[in-house]
Structure formats: C-alpha cells, structure tokens
Design a protein around this motif. Structure first.
Motif, PDB file in Angstrom:
ATOM      1  N   CYS A 141       0.838  -1.204   0.000  1.00 54.74           N
ATOM      2  CA  CYS A 141       0.000   0.000   0.000  1.00 54.74           C
ATOM      3  C   CYS A 141       0.875   1.256   0.000  1.00 54.74           C
ATOM      4  O   CYS A 141       1.668   1.484   0.923  1.00 54.74           O
ATOM      5  CB  CYS A 141      -0.906   0.000   1.223  1.00 54.74           C
ATOM      6  SG  CYS A 141      -1.878   1.494   1.425  1.00 54.74           S
ATOM      7  N   ALA A 142       0.734   2.076  -1.031  1.00 58.70           N
ATOM      8  CA  ALA A 142       1.624   3.223  -1.230  1.00 58.70           C
ATOM      9  C   ALA A 142       1.530   4.240  -0.105  1.00 58.70           C
ATOM     10  O   ALA A 142       2.556   4.726   0.401  1.00 58.70           O
ATOM     11  CB  ALA A 142       1.322   3.894  -2.570  1.00 58.70           C
ATOM     12  N   VAL A 143       0.322   4.587   0.315  1.00 58.93           N
ATOM     13  CA  VAL A 143       0.184   5.657   1.306  1.00 58.93           C
ATOM     14  C   VAL A 143       0.724   5.231   2.665  1.00 58.93           C
ATOM     15  O   VAL A 143       1.415   6.006   3.340  1.00 58.93           O
ATOM     16  CB  VAL A 143      -1.288   6.129   1.412  1.00 58.93           C
ATOM     17  CG1 VAL A 143      -2.203   5.049   1.974  1.00 58.93           C
ATOM     18  CG2 VAL A 143      -1.365   7.384   2.283  1.00 58.93           C
ATOM     19  N   ILE A 176      -1.075  11.620   9.387  1.00 56.95           N
ATOM     20  CA  ILE A 176      -1.428  10.241   9.023  1.00 56.95           C
ATOM     21  C   ILE A 176      -2.907  10.139   8.692  1.00 56.95           C
ATOM     22  O   ILE A 176      -3.302   9.521   7.690  1.00 56.95           O
ATOM     23  CB  ILE A 176      -1.042   9.276  10.157  1.00 56.95           C
ATOM     24  CG1 ILE A 176       0.483   9.228  10.298  1.00 56.95           C
ATOM     25  CG2 ILE A 176      -1.590   7.885   9.889  1.00 56.95           C
ATOM     26  CD1 ILE A 176       0.967   8.556  11.564  1.00 56.95           C
ATOM     27  N   ARG A 177      -3.746  10.746   9.526  1.00 55.06           N
ATOM     28  CA  ARG A 177      -5.191  10.739   9.276  1.00 55.06           C
ATOM     29  C   ARG A 177      -5.513  11.357   7.926  1.00 55.06           C
ATOM     30  O   ARG A 177      -6.241  10.779   7.113  1.00 55.06           O
ATOM     31  CB  ARG A 177      -5.918  11.499  10.391  1.00 55.06           C
ATOM     32  CG  ARG A 177      -7.397  11.732  10.117  1.00 55.06           C
ATOM     33  CD  ARG A 177      -7.967  12.773  11.071  1.00 55.06           C
ATOM     34  NE  ARG A 177      -9.363  13.041  10.767  1.00 55.06           N
ATOM     35  CZ  ARG A 177      -9.778  13.876   9.824  1.00 55.06           C
ATOM     36  NH1 ARG A 177      -8.890  14.514   9.060  1.00 55.06           N
ATOM     37  NH2 ARG A 177     -11.062  14.072   9.616  1.00 55.06           N
ATOM     38  N   ASN A 178      -4.994  12.549   7.686  1.00 52.48           N
ATOM     39  CA  ASN A 178      -5.310  13.256   6.443  1.00 52.48           C
ATOM     40  C   ASN A 178      -4.783  12.505   5.230  1.00 52.48           C
ATOM     41  O   ASN A 178      -5.443  12.444   4.180  1.00 52.48           O
ATOM     42  CB  ASN A 178      -4.733  14.673   6.479  1.00 52.48           C
ATOM     43  CG  ASN A 178      -5.456  15.568   7.457  1.00 52.48           C
ATOM     44  OD1 ASN A 178      -6.565  15.259   7.899  1.00 52.48           O
ATOM     45  ND2 ASN A 178      -4.845  16.683   7.823  1.00 52.48           N
ATOM     46  N   ALA A 179      -3.598  11.933   5.357  1.00 56.18           N
ATOM     47  CA  ALA A 179      -3.013  11.195   4.241  1.00 56.18           C
ATOM     48  C   ALA A 179      -3.854   9.980   3.876  1.00 56.18           C
ATOM     49  O   ALA A 179      -4.134   9.726   2.693  1.00 56.18           O
ATOM     50  CB  ALA A 179      -1.588  10.773   4.582  1.00 56.18           C
ATOM     51  N   ILE A 180      -4.271   9.230   4.888  1.00 52.67           N
ATOM     52  CA  ILE A 180      -5.087   8.036   4.616  1.00 52.67           C
ATOM     53  C   ILE A 180      -6.407   8.418   3.958  1.00 52.67           C
ATOM     54  O   ILE A 180      -6.834   7.807   2.971  1.00 52.67           O
ATOM     55  CB  ILE A 180      -5.331   7.251   5.925  1.00 52.67           C
ATOM     56  CG1 ILE A 180      -4.023   6.618   6.410  1.00 52.67           C
ATOM     57  CG2 ILE A 180      -6.398   6.177   5.718  1.00 52.67           C
ATOM     58  CD1 ILE A 180      -4.129   5.947   7.768  1.00 52.67           C
ATOM     59  N   LEU A 181      -7.061   9.439   4.494  1.00 54.36           N
ATOM     60  CA  LEU A 181      -8.361   9.840   3.947  1.00 54.36           C
ATOM     61  C   LEU A 181      -8.226  10.450   2.552  1.00 54.36           C
ATOM     62  O   LEU A 181      -9.121  10.306   1.719  1.00 54.36           O
ATOM     63  CB  LEU A 181      -9.041  10.829   4.896  1.00 54.36           C
ATOM     64  CG  LEU A 181      -9.424  10.281   6.274  1.00 54.36           C
ATOM     65  CD1 LEU A 181     -10.090  11.359   7.107  1.00 54.36           C
ATOM     66  CD2 LEU A 181     -10.351   9.070   6.150  1.00 54.36           C
ATOM     67  N   GLU A 184      -7.529   7.819  -1.065  1.00 50.54           N
ATOM     68  CA  GLU A 184      -8.429   6.790  -1.602  1.00 50.54           C
ATOM     69  C   GLU A 184      -8.505   6.789  -3.126  1.00 50.54           C
ATOM     70  O   GLU A 184      -8.543   5.733  -3.763  1.00 50.54           O
ATOM     71  CB  GLU A 184      -9.834   6.956  -1.017  1.00 50.54           C
ATOM     72  CG  GLU A 184     -10.806   5.904  -1.531  1.00 50.54           C
ATOM     73  CD  GLU A 184     -12.104   5.864  -0.760  1.00 50.54           C
ATOM     74  OE1 GLU A 184     -12.922   4.979  -1.044  1.00 50.54           O
ATOM     75  OE2 GLU A 184     -12.295   6.706   0.144  1.00 50.54           O
ATOM     76  N   LEU A 185      -8.514   7.970  -3.742  1.00 50.82           N
ATOM     77  CA  LEU A 185      -8.679   8.054  -5.199  1.00 50.82           C
ATOM     78  C   LEU A 185      -7.356   8.339  -5.916  1.00 50.82           C
ATOM     79  O   LEU A 185      -7.348   8.648  -7.109  1.00 50.82           O
ATOM     80  CB  LEU A 185      -9.703   9.145  -5.544  1.00 50.82           C
ATOM     81  CG  LEU A 185     -11.100   8.948  -4.938  1.00 50.82           C
ATOM     82  CD1 LEU A 185     -12.012  10.102  -5.338  1.00 50.82           C
ATOM     83  CD2 LEU A 185     -11.709   7.617  -5.395  1.00 50.82           C
ATOM     84  N   LEU A 186      -6.240   8.205  -5.194  1.00 52.67           N
ATOM     85  CA  LEU A 186      -4.940   8.490  -5.784  1.00 52.67           C
ATOM     86  C   LEU A 186      -4.197   7.198  -6.135  1.00 52.67           C
ATOM     87  O   LEU A 186      -4.393   6.168  -5.488  1.00 52.67           O
ATOM     88  CB  LEU A 186      -4.079   9.306  -4.806  1.00 52.67           C
ATOM     89  CG  LEU A 186      -4.652  10.632  -4.305  1.00 52.67           C
ATOM     90  CD1 LEU A 186      -3.654  11.297  -3.358  1.00 52.67           C
ATOM     91  CD2 LEU A 186      -5.000  11.560  -5.460  1.00 52.67           C
ATOM     92  N   ASN A 187      -3.339   7.269  -7.151  1.00 52.88           N
ATOM     93  CA  ASN A 187      -2.486   6.121  -7.450  1.00 52.88           C
ATOM     94  C   ASN A 187      -1.235   6.172  -6.582  1.00 52.88           C
ATOM     95  O   ASN A 187      -1.075   7.086  -5.758  1.00 52.88           O
ATOM     96  CB  ASN A 187      -2.129   6.077  -8.946  1.00 52.88           C
ATOM     97  CG  ASN A 187      -1.384   7.333  -9.412  1.00 52.88           C
ATOM     98  OD1 ASN A 187      -0.663   7.952  -8.640  1.00 52.88           O
ATOM     99  ND2 ASN A 187      -1.547   7.687 -10.671  1.00 52.88           N
ATOM    100  N   GLY A 188      -0.320   5.219  -6.764  1.00 52.36           N
ATOM    101  CA  GLY A 188       0.859   5.140  -5.915  1.00 52.36           C
ATOM    102  C   GLY A 188       1.713   6.394  -5.902  1.00 52.36           C
ATOM    103  O   GLY A 188       1.962   6.975  -4.841  1.00 52.36           O
ATOM    104  N   PRO A 189       2.181   6.855  -7.074  1.00 51.07           N
ATOM    105  CA  PRO A 189       3.014   8.066  -7.105  1.00 51.07           C
ATOM    106  C   PRO A 189       2.297   9.293  -6.555  1.00 51.07           C
ATOM    107  O   PRO A 189       2.902  10.126  -5.877  1.00 51.07           O
ATOM    108  CB  PRO A 189       3.333   8.231  -8.598  1.00 51.07           C
ATOM    109  CG  PRO A 189       3.276   6.838  -9.143  1.00 51.07           C
ATOM    110  CD  PRO A 189       2.155   6.190  -8.395  1.00 51.07           C
ATOM    111  N   GLU A 192       2.316   9.077  -2.751  1.00 49.07           N
ATOM    112  CA  GLU A 192       3.633   9.383  -2.201  1.00 49.07           C
ATOM    113  C   GLU A 192       3.910  10.887  -2.231  1.00 49.07           C
ATOM    114  O   GLU A 192       4.455  11.444  -1.271  1.00 49.07           O
ATOM    115  CB  GLU A 192       4.699   8.626  -2.989  1.00 49.07           C
ATOM    116  CG  GLU A 192       4.637   7.122  -2.765  1.00 49.07           C
ATOM    117  CD  GLU A 192       5.578   6.358  -3.674  1.00 49.07           C
ATOM    118  OE1 GLU A 192       6.225   7.004  -4.525  1.00 49.07           O
ATOM    119  OE2 GLU A 192       5.661   5.123  -3.526  1.00 49.07           O
ATOM    120  N   ALA A 193       3.509  11.547  -3.330  1.00 47.60           N
ATOM    121  CA  ALA A 193       3.710  12.994  -3.435  1.00 47.60           C
ATOM    122  C   ALA A 193       2.852  13.738  -2.419  1.00 47.60           C
ATOM    123  O   ALA A 193       3.298  14.720  -1.804  1.00 47.60           O
ATOM    124  CB  ALA A 193       3.377  13.461  -4.852  1.00 47.60           C
TER     125      ALA A 193
END
Length: 211
Positions: A141-143, A176-181, A184-189, A192-193
């Motif tokens: 999982c990228a995120v 961490i919370r904001n990144a996970i939420l 959802e609709l983002l790909n791996g790169p 990561e960005a």
C-alpha cells in the motif's frame, strides 16, 4: 506478529507485518475469519456488545481473549476499541460473533499487551469505504508505506472499513489521518507525493512554532 494480520507497526525504512469516527457506509459483507475493528457499546455478564458498523448486533464473549479466565479477563468499557476476527455470522440469536483469540501457534496472554487481537490503546478511529479498506491491507500500500518512511506509527485495518491509528504525537496523527483519507482516489506516485507535501507542511509548522 507471526500470523498474517491487518494490524501492522510502521517505522521509518522498516515495515513489520504484524477518538473520533468518520462517516462511511455500513459493512455488510461479513465472513468468518475477517478481521474487524469495533467499538464496545455495552456489556453483560457474559458478552460485550460491539459496534462493527454492520447494521447487525455483534457480540464478543468476555472470555474470548488470549488466556482469559473468569477471574482474569479484560474489563472493557463503553467506547473502548477492539481489534478482532469474525468467528460466526449465524448465531442462534442472529448476531455476528467475534473473538480476540488468535488461530496462530504462538500466543501471548491478553495481559501482556502483545497479542494480535484485543483492546487497542488510545488512538484515532477512521471510517473509509470497504473497497478502500481492502486496498489498505495490501503490504505494498503506497500511502501507508510512504507514511512509514517518515513516522513511527501502528495501524489496524478492519475489512469493515474501520481503521485505528496510533502515533507518537498530535501532529503526526493529523498528518497520518489526512493522508489516509486523501489517498483513496490516488495512485501510488500521487499518494507518495501527497504524503511528502503533508509531511513538509507539518515540519514547517513545527519549525515556525519553535522559532
């Protein structure tokens, strides 16, 4: 942890497989063996009533913890969060039954705080879509892996769309919370960005407060 689990600890450069709730659709695809995160809602003499966001009553035996006995068992209260596995979806009463006992060969007593399943310490509880929860279970999982390169944190992912996260501080928890939420609709790169940007903003905010 020895057995496969959706509860993991993340440390920068190393991954060891091992509150307020957001709104999300109810979990309806319960299957025996599924790992879930739930909230204690009530307790009786023999069972806890647990909310796993399924729309169906869920029960947890007060003895369904590693090494628990009638005299030595966890005393959970309303609002406590547990990580458990579904053992039955067809009890006589129609309830779902979950357990905090492992099926693995190596087991530790519940009182050690080192079990795979059981009460989760104070942290954040997030709700996401069921499909997204399944993607978070991927070891690649990228995120989550991107966050693990920056912060120490622990996460328990339930297939019911409930996610528990614990980290070392408030700022890390917010990132961490904001990144996970947000992922959802983002790909791996893209994930990561996005993580890199959130971490950079958080660091800048901390540096500004120190100056």
């Amino acid at each position: 942890f020895v057995e496969h689990s959706s509860r993991r600890k993340y440390f920068p450069s190393v991954i060891i497989n091992t509150a307020s709730a957001e709104s999300s659709p109810e979990f309806t695809g319960t299957r025996g063996g599924d790992n879930v995160v739930g909230i204690i809602e009530d307790k009786g003499s023999e069972y806890y009533v647990v909310n796993i966001f399924s729309g169906t009553h869920c029960i947890l035996s007060r003895l369904a913890f590693e090494g628990a006995t009638k005299r030595n068992k966890p005393e959970l209260k309303r609002g406590d969060i547990v990580y458990a596995r579904i053992i039955s979806t067809s009890t006589e009463s129609g309830d779902i039954e979950i357990s905090c006992q492992s099926t693995g060969a190596l087991k530790k007593d519940w009182s050690t705080g080192e079990t795979v399943y059981g009460e989760l310490p104070q942290g954040l509880l997030l709700r996401v879509s069921i499909s997204y929860a399944h993607s978070l279970l991927d070891p690649d999982c990228a995120v989550l892996n991107a966050l693990g390169r920056h912060y120490n944190f622990e996460v328990a992912v339930g297939v019911n769309g409930a996610i528990w996260v614990r980290s070392g501080g408030v700022v890390e928890s917010v990132v961490i919370r904001n990144a996970i939420l947000n992922a959802e609709l983002l790909n791996g790169p893209q994930s990561e960005a996005m993580v890199a940007q959130l971490v950079k903003k958080a660091k800048k905010m901390i540096d500004t407060k120190k100056s």
